[in-house]
Scaffold this motif. Structure first.
Motif, PDB file in Angstrom:
ATOM      1  N   CYS A  76      44.315  40.022  34.259  1.00 58.07           N
ATOM      2  CA  CYS A  76      44.511  39.829  35.698  1.00 58.07           C
ATOM      3  C   CYS A  76      44.891  41.137  36.372  1.00 58.07           C
ATOM      4  O   CYS A  76      45.681  41.915  35.838  1.00 58.07           O
ATOM      5  CB  CYS A  76      45.608  38.786  35.902  1.00 58.07           C
TER       6      CYS A  76
ATOM      7  N   ILE B  84      46.016  42.469  40.417  1.00 57.50           N
ATOM      8  CA  ILE B  84      46.451  41.981  41.729  1.00 57.50           C
ATOM      9  C   ILE B  84      46.058  42.986  42.804  1.00 57.50           C
ATOM     10  O   ILE B  84      46.301  44.190  42.649  1.00 57.50           O
ATOM     11  CB  ILE B  84      47.976  41.736  41.726  1.00 57.50           C
TER      12      ILE B  84
ATOM     13  N   ALA C   6      53.611  34.266  46.314  1.00 63.65           N
ATOM     14  CA  ALA C   6      53.003  34.951  45.172  1.00 63.65           C
ATOM     15  C   ALA C   6      51.837  35.808  45.658  1.00 63.65           C
ATOM     16  O   ALA C   6      51.607  36.915  45.184  1.00 63.65           O
ATOM     17  CB  ALA C   6      52.548  33.940  44.130  1.00 63.65           C
ATOM     18  N   LEU C   7      51.093  35.275  46.637  1.00 66.25           N
ATOM     19  CA  LEU C   7      50.040  36.038  47.312  1.00 66.25           C
ATOM     20  C   LEU C   7      50.207  35.780  48.803  1.00 66.25           C
ATOM     21  O   LEU C   7      50.268  34.628  49.225  1.00 66.25           O
ATOM     22  CB  LEU C   7      48.658  35.578  46.825  1.00 66.25           C
TER      23      LEU C   7
ATOM     24  N   ALA D  26      44.363  37.923  43.729  1.00 65.91           N
ATOM     25  CA  ALA D  26      44.413  38.211  42.298  1.00 65.91           C
ATOM     26  C   ALA D  26      43.131  37.756  41.630  1.00 65.91           C
ATOM     27  O   ALA D  26      42.500  36.792  42.060  1.00 65.91           O
ATOM     28  CB  ALA D  26      45.614  37.528  41.651  1.00 65.91           C
TER      29      ALA D  26
ATOM     30  N   ALA E 136      55.684  37.816  41.582  1.00 60.09           N
ATOM     31  CA  ALA E 136      54.351  37.320  41.926  1.00 60.09           C
ATOM     32  C   ALA E 136      53.446  37.244  40.703  1.00 60.09           C
ATOM     33  O   ALA E 136      52.749  36.246  40.502  1.00 60.09           O
ATOM     34  CB  ALA E 136      53.729  38.218  42.989  1.00 60.09           C
ATOM     35  N   HIS E 137      53.459  38.295  39.868  1.00 61.35           N
ATOM     36  CA  HIS E 137      52.494  38.310  38.752  1.00 61.35           C
ATOM     37  C   HIS E 137      52.766  37.180  37.762  1.00 61.35           C
ATOM     38  O   HIS E 137      51.846  36.703  37.097  1.00 61.35           O
ATOM     39  CB  HIS E 137      52.479  39.685  38.066  1.00 61.35           C
TER      40      HIS E 137
ATOM     41  N   VAL F 280      51.201  34.152  39.405  1.00 64.33           N
ATOM     42  CA  VAL F 280      49.749  34.326  39.488  1.00 64.33           C
ATOM     43  C   VAL F 280      49.074  34.057  38.137  1.00 64.33           C
ATOM     44  O   VAL F 280      48.063  33.355  38.074  1.00 64.33           O
ATOM     45  CB  VAL F 280      49.427  35.747  40.012  1.00 64.33           C
TER      46      VAL F 280
ATOM     47  N   LYS G   7      48.997  30.355  37.483  1.00 64.88           N
ATOM     48  CA  LYS G   7      47.997  29.672  38.310  1.00 64.88           C
ATOM     49  C   LYS G   7      46.579  29.937  37.781  1.00 64.88           C
ATOM     50  O   LYS G   7      45.754  29.026  37.696  1.00 64.88           O
ATOM     51  CB  LYS G   7      48.127  30.165  39.756  1.00 64.88           C
TER      52      LYS G   7
ATOM     53  N   CYS H  20      48.839  39.657  32.800  1.00 63.99           N
ATOM     54  CA  CYS H  20      48.922  40.687  33.842  1.00 63.99           C
ATOM     55  C   CYS H  20      50.024  41.664  33.477  1.00 63.99           C
ATOM     56  O   CYS H  20      51.167  41.267  33.278  1.00 63.99           O
ATOM     57  CB  CYS H  20      49.232  40.064  35.205  1.00 63.99           C
TER      58      CYS H  20
END
Lengths: 788, 166
Positions: A28, A30, A78-79, A93, A240-241, A244, A247, A258
């Motif tokens: 991943c 971002i 997160a985003l 992401a 966030a990562h 992410v 998800k 990530c």
């Protein structure tokens, strides 16, 4: 006593998050904002999705639920879908078959922005916002995040009683943790459950944030702390990562990893707040403090993080070092378009520590008193209650001071230009007295299992290198008459271990340690009971537990006897700090079951031509309560000194035109082997009544006195005041120039800005001898909060 | 879109000798030695802190000399003897440096440890009894954020002493 995880770490066998490599794993990347402040008009990921090898692309729409470490500031996404607030804010992401493809897909995402004017300083943030405030939820037209104001005791009367009053303004620049390991997380999704491995300091808080944002019950999420490559507070927020990758794993059905680049680590930040400070203190002729008024203004960056607590920490702990009979504290945090600030080693307290130590030194010189003497006259007393109701138990300030003064020869030093000594003291919490989110459950829990495999200890505590695993093993071994190597450890896994609130706030030895003592004593009682029955001994006290034996039996034999008698052998222990805070609103930040104390002398050479300051020697004494593992305590003290020296002389997280000025390890200067001074560490033991075996914290407190001691050593060497941190060569030269021109020999902020602090909450001080806590204290104030 | 994805990736058959073992790999020419060690050979003991040659974390030995694996391409390492942290111990017997690091708490989080161990090993080969300044000089390219460097210096001194006495 060596660390239990020494062997895996010196052989390369310890598995850090980025070392995890799972079958079919996706990578991943971002996409992060390249503008400091802008509205997002549109995000077009269609081209990215068409790239071969791209398996999923997500944007703000996919993760709309906001989160944040503190319940009062759930302000992160997160985003981000609506606007970006700093360069580095996550926007989209990608999960792809390899990192290169993921990075290329990020490049292919088109984001249309409407630029807004960035706010890059405390002063600007206090003004009306030009376009719009950075965060709308404050419902203010400026960028003030939060403000607090308290007055303990009668300030006016205190100042009226003073023979001498002085005001000063100081600035402490922000800095970052710079852990050697870049943050990394790996997630899988199988059987309707998310499993996440992460380089986090707190598996529990990540667990909570994942549950909220992914809308999954906590029972369907497992968070495991991977071997940890350094935190210092920087991996204490949910990131966030982490959300992410979870998800993306849910969307693709494949493992997703990530790992942040070093540049991204600088944007993840949560580091030291830049803080402007104003302090005014009154003293009597003989140097006794009569009143202190302290104001702080914190540059918080773009989001809340721990900021609401950080504000308090710039004010509340002043009273547990010096006895201040009347104290007013006003604090404010502002939002700016920078990476969010949060907790870095010492959380919110190195800044005021620096300010107060310099300020008192200036007062002492004005009234013709030896500064060390003035400070000593005002040291808090053991087993007393401060004006803001913080309860002080064991306190080795005097002993620590004695040690470093004697070892450094401070009093008899030969004064010579270019060489100087500086002295300072500090205090720090052994764990916060209250949890991040309100609950009445234990802060730490330990379970023990004994069977034919031996002893296994389960605890949610995360070893981030400080050695918490070793301390847990040592405590269990001590109680069971074994060696630490005999204790198998399972830690920091939300499925298999009971809760611990994590490695922050210097809480683990104190809280998990106390839980381990309780669990191990309960297990020991089972073993002893079984052995006593077999031996036909009535008095359990007669059964010795030591050297791998319980009474007449080996530990293994004893465990068989106990299992025969009781069935499966399991025990549990927990720890919850007593409710210590005073009877007023906002008393939850600052109380700790015990405070550690430190004193430090630093010797520098300072070159008046180049402005370069070199630290030659450091003497530091730390009141650890009791050192469960002296080797680990020394390691924490030395690491704290090192980190303080970096902050004192070179480390700065600074910005230019909305951009981080040096988001790389080469440009962000930190001390190397070559800058390592001679360090002399002294451990002072005061046996705290509440700590496990009398122990207190070691991980943060010893950082605090070093920064002002370096600064005061420069003053001693060159006769100049650098009322700012870091003390860079440029600032030294500017102050020397001023001195040469006959101006005040000083470099630092001239004014403290006008801050719209609220009316203070006025609190009556306690009786300094009133040490009651918990129910006893609360029963005494049935109508609390007692606000006058 | 990134131009590197528009053209075919050039691959080369590459022979590497790592910790005394031979490997034959078909590798993209732009992949760094760090990535090849970690991802293709699964030698994850070699860590990374910046991937830009700034922190020393990814240090490995190339013909006995400490080099930053994030700045090397595998083709540059062909025909050379590579040593990673996994190659320090003799079977199950740890190298005296590893023993001393574990014993003195020179590894806190342990993330910088593999690189520092290798840089220290090269130092002790060159100078079996280094001075304190010699140790600082040799390790100055390796950052550590946990220890304040003190216990690392002491561990190198202890290993050096034990190796001299052995």
């Amino acid at each position: 006593m060596p660390k239990v995880d020494g062997a895996p770490k010196v052989t390369g066998q310890a598995v850090y998050a980025d070392d995890i490599d799972l079958p079919r794993m996706l990578h991943c990347k971002i996409l992060r904002a390249q503008l400091p402040h802008a509205r997002i008009l549109s995000v077009d990921a269609s081209a990215a999705r068409r790239i071969p090898g791209v398996k999923a692309v997500i944007t703000g729409q996919d993760l709309p639920i906001r989160f944040g470490i503190l319940p009062v500031t759930q302000d992160e996404a997160a985003l981000e879908g609506e606007k970006v607030r700093y360069v580095g804010d996550p926007v989209a992401a990608v999960a792809a078959v390899d990192e290169e493809t993921a990075a290329a897909a990020c490049d292919a995402i088109k984001v249309e922005y409407q630029e807004l004017k960035p706010v890059m300083s405390i002063e600007e943030a206090l003004k009306e916002a030009a376009d719009e405030p950075i965060q709308a939820y404050t419902k203010r037209s400026d960028n003030v995040h939060r403000m607090v104001s308290y007055e303990f005791g009668d300030l006016a009367a205190g100042f009226a009683r003073a023979d001498h009053v002085r005001e000063d303004v100081f600035f402490f620049q922000g800095s970052t943790h710079l852990p050697m390991e870049q943050h990394s997380a790996v997630a899988t999704y199988a059987g309707g459950r998310v499993t996440l491995w992460s380089s986090t300091q707190v598996v529990h808080y990540v667990h909570r944030a994942l549950s909220k944002v992914l809308e999954l019950p906590m029972s369907r999420i497992r968070v495991i702390g991977a071997a940890h490559g350094g935190g210092f507070g920087g991996k204490t927020d949910p990131f966030a990562h982490e959300i992410v990758v979870a998800k993306l794993a849910m969307l693709t059905g494949r493992p997703v990893k990530c790992t942040l680049t070093r540049e991204e680590v600088f944007y993840a930040h949560r580091g030291r707040h830049p803080v402007l400070m104003w302090v005014k203190t009154g003293v009597t002729r003989d140097g006794r403090i009569t009143a202190m008024h302290f104001r702080s203004a914190l540059d918080g960056g773009a989001y809340g993080s721990y900021g609401a607590a950080s504000i308090f920490y710039t004010g509340t702990l002043q009273t547990v070092t010096y006895d201040i009979p009347a104290y007013k504290f006003e604090g404010a945090r502002v939002f700016t378009n920078k990476a969010p600030c949060g907790p870095k080693r010492g959380h919110g307290t190195p800044q005021p520590r620096f300010a107060v130590e310099l300020h008192l030194e200036k007062i002492a010189r004005e009234i013709g008193l030896e500064p060390v003497e003035l400070k000593r006259r005002n040291f808090v007393k053991p087993f007393s209650r401060a004006v803001n109701w913080l309860r002080i138990t064991s306190c080795g300030l005097e002993e620590c001071t004695e040690k470093v003064l004697a070892a450094s020869g401070y009093a008899d030093r030969q004064r010579q230009p270019g060489r100087g000594l500086g002295f300072a003291i500090s205090a720090y919490m052994s764990g916060a007295g209250t949890a991040i989110y309100w609950n009445d459950m234990p802060h730490s829990e330990v379970q023990l299992k004994v069977d034919r495999t031996g002893v296994t200890l389960f605890c949610g505590a995360m070893d981030i290198g400080q050695g918490s695993d070793s301390v847990l093993a040592q405590i269990a071994a001590e109680e069971l008459g074994l060696e630490p190597k005999d204790i198998h450890l399972v830690t920091a896994d939300t499925d298999t271990t009971p809760i611990d609130l994590g490695s922050y706030s210097s809480r683990v030895t104190f809280m998990a340690g106390n839980a381990a003592v309780e669990a191990a004593r309960r297990m020991r009682a089972l073993l002893v009971a079984a052995v006593a029955q077999k031996m036909g001994v009535a008095d359990l006290e007669e059964i010795d537990v030591a050297d791998g034996r319980i009474g007449e039996f080996s530990f293994e034999e004893a465990s068989v006897l106990a299992e025969e008698k009781f069935g499966a052998l399991a025990s549990a222990g927990s720890y919850k700090p007593p409710r210590i805070g005073g009877p007023f609103k906002g008393s939850g930040v600052g109380p700790s079951p015990a405070y550690s104390y430190s004193a430090c002398v630093v010797e520098v050479t300072a070159d008046a031509r180049s402005g370069i300051v070199t630290v030659e020697r450091v003497w530091i004494a730390h009141d650890i309560g009791r050192a469960i593992n002296p080797l680990l305590v020394e390691g924490q003290v030395e690491g704290s000194v090192y980190m303080a020296l970096g902050e004192a002389l070179m480390e700065e997280q600074v910005y230019r035109q909305g951009l981080h000025k040096w988001p790389s390890m080469l440009e962000y200067k930190s001390p190397t082997f070559l800058e390592t001074p001679e360090m002399h560490t002294f451990l002072v033991e005061t046996d705290d009544p509440e700590g496990p075996y009398g122990a207190k914290e070691a991980g943060q407190g010893p950082l605090l006195p070093v920064i002002p001691a370096v600064n005061l050593a420069v003053q001693d060497a060159l006769g100049i005041w650098i009322d700012e941190i870091p003390v860079t060569p440029e600032k030294v030269l500017r102050a020397l120039e001023a001195k040469a021109k006959g101006e005040p020999p000083r470099f630092g902020p001239k004014v403290f800005p006008s801050v719209p602090y609220p009316e203070p909450i006025r609190v009556e001080p306690p009786d300094p001898g009133d040490l009651r806590v918990g129910d006893e204290l609360e029963a005494a104030f049935p109508s609390s909060p007692r606000v006058r | 879109m990134r131009s590197e994805l528009d053209r075919p990736v050039q691959r080369e058959l590459t022979r590497l000798r790592v910790n005394g073992e031979e490997f034959e790999l078909y590798l993209p020419v732009h992949k760094t030695l760090l990535e090849v060690l970690r991802e293709d050979l699964k030698l994850t003991g070699t860590k990374h802190g910046c991937e830009l040659g700034e922190c020393g974390t990814c240090t490995v030995l190339v013909d006995g000399e400490p080099q930053l694996s994030c700045l090397l391409l595998p083709l540059q390492a062909e025909g050379r003897e590579l040593t990673t942290v996994e190659g320090l111990a003799e079977g199950a017997a740890l190298h005296p440096l590893q023993v001393a690091f574990a014993e003195l708490g020179a590894a806190q989080c342990g993330y910088c440890t593999p690189g520092i161990l290798l840089a220290a090993k090269a130092l002790l080969v060159r100078d079996p009894r280094p001075s304190r300044d010699g140790i600082k000089e040799a390790l100055a390219g390796n950052l550590c954020r946990c220890t304040g460097y003190v216990k690392i210096i002491e561990a190198v001194e202890l290993a050096s002493q034990r190796m001299a006495e052995a």
